[in-house]
Design a protein around this motif. Sequence first.
Motif, PDB file in Angstrom:
ATOM      1  N   ILE A  55      37.813   2.234 -10.746  1.00 37.53           N
ATOM      2  CA  ILE A  55      37.753   3.448  -9.324  1.00 37.53           C
ATOM      3  C   ILE A  55      38.114   4.671  -9.303  1.00 37.53           C
ATOM      4  CG2 ILE A  55      39.566   4.225  -7.127  1.00 37.53           C
ATOM      5  CD1 ILE A  55      40.223   0.906  -6.505  1.00 37.53           C
ATOM      6  N   VAL A  56      38.654   4.953 -11.059  1.00 38.25           N
ATOM      7  CA  VAL A  56      38.934   6.565 -11.400  1.00 38.25           C
ATOM      8  C   VAL A  56      37.476   6.694 -12.037  1.00 38.25           C
ATOM      9  CG1 VAL A  56      40.068   7.674 -12.810  1.00 38.25           C
ATOM     10  CG2 VAL A  56      41.438   6.049 -11.925  1.00 38.25           C
ATOM     11  N   LEU A  57      36.930   6.049 -12.632  1.00 37.56           N
ATOM     12  CA  LEU A  57      35.679   6.873 -13.328  1.00 37.56           C
ATOM     13  C   LEU A  57      34.475   7.025 -12.112  1.00 37.56           C
ATOM     14  CD1 LEU A  57      33.714   6.332 -15.185  1.00 37.56           C
ATOM     15  CD2 LEU A  57      32.947   4.123 -14.558  1.00 37.56           C
ATOM     16  N   PHE A  58      34.679   5.820 -11.135  1.00 39.78           N
ATOM     17  CA  PHE A  58      33.496   7.029 -10.349  1.00 39.78           C
ATOM     18  C   PHE A  58      34.682   7.685  -9.098  1.00 39.78           C
ATOM     19  CE2 PHE A  58      31.948   1.455 -10.164  1.00 39.78           C
ATOM     20  CZ  PHE A  58      31.210   2.088 -10.348  1.00 39.78           C
ATOM     21  N   GLN A  59      35.441   8.017  -9.319  1.00 37.36           N
ATOM     22  CA  GLN A  59      35.139   9.141  -8.843  1.00 37.36           C
ATOM     23  C   GLN A  59      35.654  10.913  -8.876  1.00 37.36           C
ATOM     24  OE1 GLN A  59      39.888   8.338  -7.850  1.00 37.36           O
ATOM     25  NE2 GLN A  59      39.137   7.935  -5.509  1.00 37.36           N
ATOM     26  N   LYS A  60      35.494  10.316 -10.351  1.00 36.45           N
ATOM     27  CA  LYS A  60      35.405  11.292 -12.105  1.00 36.45           C
ATOM     28  C   LYS A  60      34.145  11.640 -11.602  1.00 36.45           C
ATOM     29  CE  LYS A  60      39.321  11.524 -14.430  1.00 36.45           C
ATOM     30  NZ  LYS A  60      40.001  12.941 -13.806  1.00 36.45           N
ATOM     31  N   LEU A  61      32.566  10.514 -11.654  1.00 36.68           N
ATOM     32  CA  LEU A  61      31.361  10.439 -11.549  1.00 36.68           C
ATOM     33  C   LEU A  61      31.449  11.486 -10.204  1.00 36.68           C
ATOM     34  CD1 LEU A  61      30.644   6.990 -13.001  1.00 36.68           C
ATOM     35  CD2 LEU A  61      30.150   9.809 -14.472  1.00 36.68           C
ATOM     36  N   GLU A  62      31.264  10.478  -9.304  1.00 36.82           N
ATOM     37  CA  GLU A  62      30.853  11.205  -7.866  1.00 36.82           C
ATOM     38  C   GLU A  62      31.119  12.796  -8.204  1.00 36.82           C
ATOM     39  OE1 GLU A  62      31.436   7.982  -4.721  1.00 36.82           O
ATOM     40  OE2 GLU A  62      32.596   9.341  -5.315  1.00 36.82           O
ATOM     41  N   GLN A  63      32.837  13.551  -8.638  1.00 38.26           N
ATOM     42  CA  GLN A  63      32.518  14.793  -8.697  1.00 38.26           C
ATOM     43  C   GLN A  63      32.310  15.693  -9.708  1.00 38.26           C
ATOM     44  OE1 GLN A  63      36.590  14.495  -9.522  1.00 38.26           O
ATOM     45  NE2 GLN A  63      37.603  14.625  -7.526  1.00 38.26           N
ATOM     46  N   HIS A  64      31.813  15.433 -10.841  1.00 37.90           N
ATOM     47  CA  HIS A  64      31.483  15.681 -11.483  1.00 37.90           C
ATOM     48  C   HIS A  64      29.710  15.736 -11.435  1.00 37.90           C
ATOM     49  CE1 HIS A  64      30.266  17.174 -16.410  1.00 37.90           C
ATOM     50  NE2 HIS A  64      29.377  16.395 -15.550  1.00 37.90           N
ATOM     51  N   PHE A  65      29.478  15.065 -10.638  1.00 38.64           N
ATOM     52  CA  PHE A  65      27.587  14.757 -10.332  1.00 38.64           C
ATOM     53  C   PHE A  65      27.061  14.835  -9.038  1.00 38.64           C
ATOM     54  CE2 PHE A  65      27.475  12.573 -13.919  1.00 38.64           C
ATOM     55  CZ  PHE A  65      26.742  12.576 -14.909  1.00 38.64           C
ATOM     56  N   ASP A  66      28.256  15.298  -8.246  1.00 41.72           N
ATOM     57  CA  ASP A  66      27.827  15.762  -6.961  1.00 41.72           C
ATOM     58  C   ASP A  66      27.203  15.099  -6.042  1.00 41.72           C
ATOM     59  OD1 ASP A  66      28.663  16.931  -4.256  1.00 41.72           O
ATOM     60  OD2 ASP A  66      26.762  18.553  -4.577  1.00 41.72           O
ATOM     61  N   LEU A  67      27.726  13.419  -6.137  1.00 40.53           N
ATOM     62  CA  LEU A  67      27.172  12.588  -5.478  1.00 40.53           C
ATOM     63  C   LEU A  67      28.231  11.679  -5.118  1.00 40.53           C
ATOM     64  CD1 LEU A  67      25.150  11.646  -8.155  1.00 40.53           C
ATOM     65  CD2 LEU A  67      24.167  12.225  -7.054  1.00 40.53           C
ATOM     66  N   LYS A  68      28.031  10.269  -4.280  1.00 42.22           N
ATOM     67  CA  LYS A  68      28.120  10.012  -3.423  1.00 42.22           C
ATOM     68  C   LYS A  68      28.064   8.308  -3.716  1.00 42.22           C
ATOM     69  CE  LYS A  68      31.700  11.521  -1.345  1.00 42.22           C
ATOM     70  NZ  LYS A  68      32.648  11.659  -1.605  1.00 42.22           N
ATOM     71  N   PHE A  69      29.150   7.393  -4.137  1.00 43.99           N
ATOM     72  CA  PHE A  69      28.023   5.949  -4.785  1.00 43.99           C
ATOM     73  C   PHE A  69      28.353   4.895  -3.717  1.00 43.99           C
ATOM     74  CE2 PHE A  69      28.936   7.485  -8.646  1.00 43.99           C
ATOM     75  CZ  PHE A  69      27.713   7.870  -9.095  1.00 43.99           C
ATOM     76  N   SER A  70      27.023   4.390  -3.195  1.00 45.08           N
ATOM     77  CA  SER A  70      27.416   3.047  -2.299  1.00 45.08           C
ATOM     78  C   SER A  70      28.119   2.250  -2.833  1.00 45.08           C
ATOM     79  CB  SER A  70      26.178   2.075  -1.500  1.00 45.08           C
ATOM     80  OG  SER A  70      24.871   2.101  -2.858  1.00 45.08           O
ATOM     81  N   PHE A  71      28.486   1.535  -2.053  1.00 47.73           N
ATOM     82  CA  PHE A  71      28.911   0.422  -2.620  1.00 47.73           C
ATOM     83  C   PHE A  71      28.237  -0.919  -3.349  1.00 47.73           C
ATOM     84  CE2 PHE A  71      30.961  -4.569  -1.902  1.00 47.73           C
ATOM     85  CZ  PHE A  71      31.688  -4.258  -2.791  1.00 47.73           C
ATOM     86  N   ASP A  72      26.494  -0.820  -3.127  1.00 48.77           N
ATOM     87  CA  ASP A  72      26.591  -1.651  -3.658  1.00 48.77           C
ATOM     88  C   ASP A  72      25.914  -0.906  -4.986  1.00 48.77           C
ATOM     89  OD1 ASP A  72      25.784  -3.979  -1.450  1.00 48.77           O
ATOM     90  OD2 ASP A  72      24.172  -2.923  -0.769  1.00 48.77           O
ATOM     91  N   GLU A  73      25.622  -0.060  -5.492  1.00 49.92           N
ATOM     92  CA  GLU A  73      25.661   0.900  -6.140  1.00 49.92           C
ATOM     93  C   GLU A  73      26.664   0.528  -7.393  1.00 49.92           C
ATOM     94  OE1 GLU A  73      23.101   4.765  -4.937  1.00 49.92           O
ATOM     95  OE2 GLU A  73      25.471   4.213  -4.622  1.00 49.92           O
TER      96      GLU A  73
END
Length: 79
Positions: free
Chosen positions: A39-57
């Motif tokens: 969860i922490v990793l995906f939050q940081k990745l989304e912030q850094h790359f300005d993206l939103k990941f779907s559940f499937d992703e």
Amino acid sequence: MLNEVIEILREALNLGENIEVTECTSSDSLPEWDSFGQIVLFQKLEQHFDLKFSFDEMISMESVGDICQVIENKQHQNK
């Protein structure tokens, strides 16, 4: 991008410099990459790359290489 993802992973999971992280590093090879770490990793990745990941992703990203591939695909879709 690989180096950015590795640094974000190191930060999110509080990994020491003595732990080797490569494109093949997976959640199975790092005990720190548990459900909370994910969860922490995906939050940081989304912030850094300005993206939103779907559940499937999110469930498809089991290694550093997988993460890079999903980010690359999303960046190409947004062009």
